[in-house]
Design a protein around this motif. Sequence first.
Motif, PDB file in Angstrom:
ATOM      1  N   SER A  49      -2.819   2.987  -0.027  1.00  0.00           N
ATOM      2  CA  SER A  49      -2.500   3.287  -1.206  1.00  0.00           C
ATOM      3  C   SER A  49      -3.038   4.898  -1.459  1.00  0.00           C
ATOM      4  O   SER A  49      -1.963   5.671  -1.714  1.00  0.00           O
ATOM      5  N   SER A  90      -3.779  -3.013   1.079  1.00  0.00           N
ATOM      6  CA  SER A  90      -3.193  -2.256   0.855  1.00  0.00           C
ATOM      7  C   SER A  90      -4.116  -1.673   0.193  1.00  0.00           C
ATOM      8  O   SER A  90      -3.218   0.399  -0.319  1.00  0.00           O
ATOM      9  N   ARG A 111      -1.743   8.656  -0.152  1.00  0.00           N
ATOM     10  CA  ARG A 111      -1.630   8.942  -2.101  1.00  0.00           C
ATOM     11  C   ARG A 111      -1.960  10.010  -1.157  1.00  0.00           C
ATOM     12  O   ARG A 111      -1.453  11.438  -1.841  1.00  0.00           O
ATOM     13  N   SER A 149      -5.923  -0.167  -6.257  1.00  0.00           N
ATOM     14  CA  SER A 149      -5.894  -0.093  -5.303  1.00  0.00           C
ATOM     15  C   SER A 149      -7.513  -0.154  -5.299  1.00  0.00           C
ATOM     16  O   SER A 149      -9.041  -1.083  -4.221  1.00  0.00           O
ATOM     17  N   LEU A 185      -2.899   2.353 -10.934  1.00  0.00           N
ATOM     18  CA  LEU A 185      -2.352   2.170  -9.192  1.00  0.00           C
ATOM     19  C   LEU A 185      -3.756   2.745  -8.210  1.00  0.00           C
ATOM     20  O   LEU A 185      -4.228   1.954  -7.772  1.00  0.00           O
ATOM     21  N   MET A 219       2.838   1.832  -3.383  1.00  0.00           N
ATOM     22  CA  MET A 219       1.219   2.470  -4.105  1.00  0.00           C
ATOM     23  C   MET A 219       1.521   4.204  -4.257  1.00  0.00           C
ATOM     24  O   MET A 219       1.357   4.443  -4.821  1.00  0.00           O
ATOM     25  N   GLY A 220       0.919   4.012  -2.627  1.00  0.00           N
ATOM     26  CA  GLY A 220       0.252   5.326  -2.653  1.00  0.00           C
ATOM     27  C   GLY A 220       1.682   6.882  -2.565  1.00  0.00           C
ATOM     28  O   GLY A 220       1.472   7.542  -3.853  1.00  0.00           O
ATOM     29  N   GLY A 273       0.723  -0.883   0.241  1.00  0.00           N
ATOM     30  CA  GLY A 273       0.088  -0.012  -0.063  1.00  0.00           C
ATOM     31  C   GLY A 273       0.686   1.359   0.162  1.00  0.00           C
ATOM     32  O   GLY A 273       0.476   1.834  -0.891  1.00  0.00           O
TER      33      GLY A 273
END
Length: 306
Positions: free
Chosen positions: A189, A185, A193, A136, A132, A116-117, A113
């Motif tokens: 993420s 995740s 973000r 998610s 992404l 990706m974030g 997570g």
Amino acid sequence: MAGFFLRRLAQSLLILLGVSMITFVLLYWLPADPVRQIAGRSATPQTVENIRQQLGLDQPLWVQYWRYLGGLVQGDLGRSYLQKTEVSTLIASRLPASLLLMAGAIFAELLIGLSMGIIAALRRGTVTDQSLMIVSFIGVSAPQFVVGLLLLYVFAVQLGWFPIGGYGTFAHLVLPSMTLGILGSGWYSRMMRSSMIEVLRQDYIRTARAKGLNRMRIIFRHALPNAILPIIAMIGIDIGIFMGGIVVVESVFGWPGIGQLAWQAIQRVDIPIIMGVTLVSATAIVIGNLLADFISMIVDPRIRTR
């Protein structure tokens, strides 16, 4: 700081008291009769009444709760109606497996997570960011049993890399941890973000860039410690969720955690076990949030307690 934690401890005890009271009352109102489960279908009314008296279930609700609370203060979670074993012993036998799965799941969801974030925030508005976030969203929406069975089919059945189920080795831990990691995740993420984008807009980040600091240092030294604070709070909640047991994942992988114990108790209306697992889960949530507060103060010294 000491005053803050004392206040939080007092609040936590009140929360646990409230959880025990609400759970006890709700279980008392259940249409299912635990005495019938113990006595069996062929038991006579006299046998049922004798068992009810032996367990003290013929007494008023407040008397039953007061007796349970008295035992709870002494560390006694009661005795299972059907297994004839102390609830604390049953939970303690499942606790290592639950703790191991909790650690593996949190590590997996943070690894997936947060990565990706951070990447999505640094490439905001690009195809990478959108891709992404779609991934998610799929992770958040996917049912637990679907992800678990898919991982089992691919990595256990087809490739043979991991065992199909069971408990005892690191290989047994990988697939259930990855299942929970993929599912969790998505939340991490998206939160990472949003938090990272907000931090990257701050004046001190622009100042660091103007000074010519290395990009990686700006991200990991200045931006990440501030952006990660909401994530720490989420981890505190996840500790309680995982400690309460993830019934579906434990069933798919044959994992002998607290979740299976709770599910068996619900099916049999074994109230002492249900109460014990509920209180353990509530305690884990309280401890997780206390740890999250403490870690937040270490990560960001600007946080002050009053």
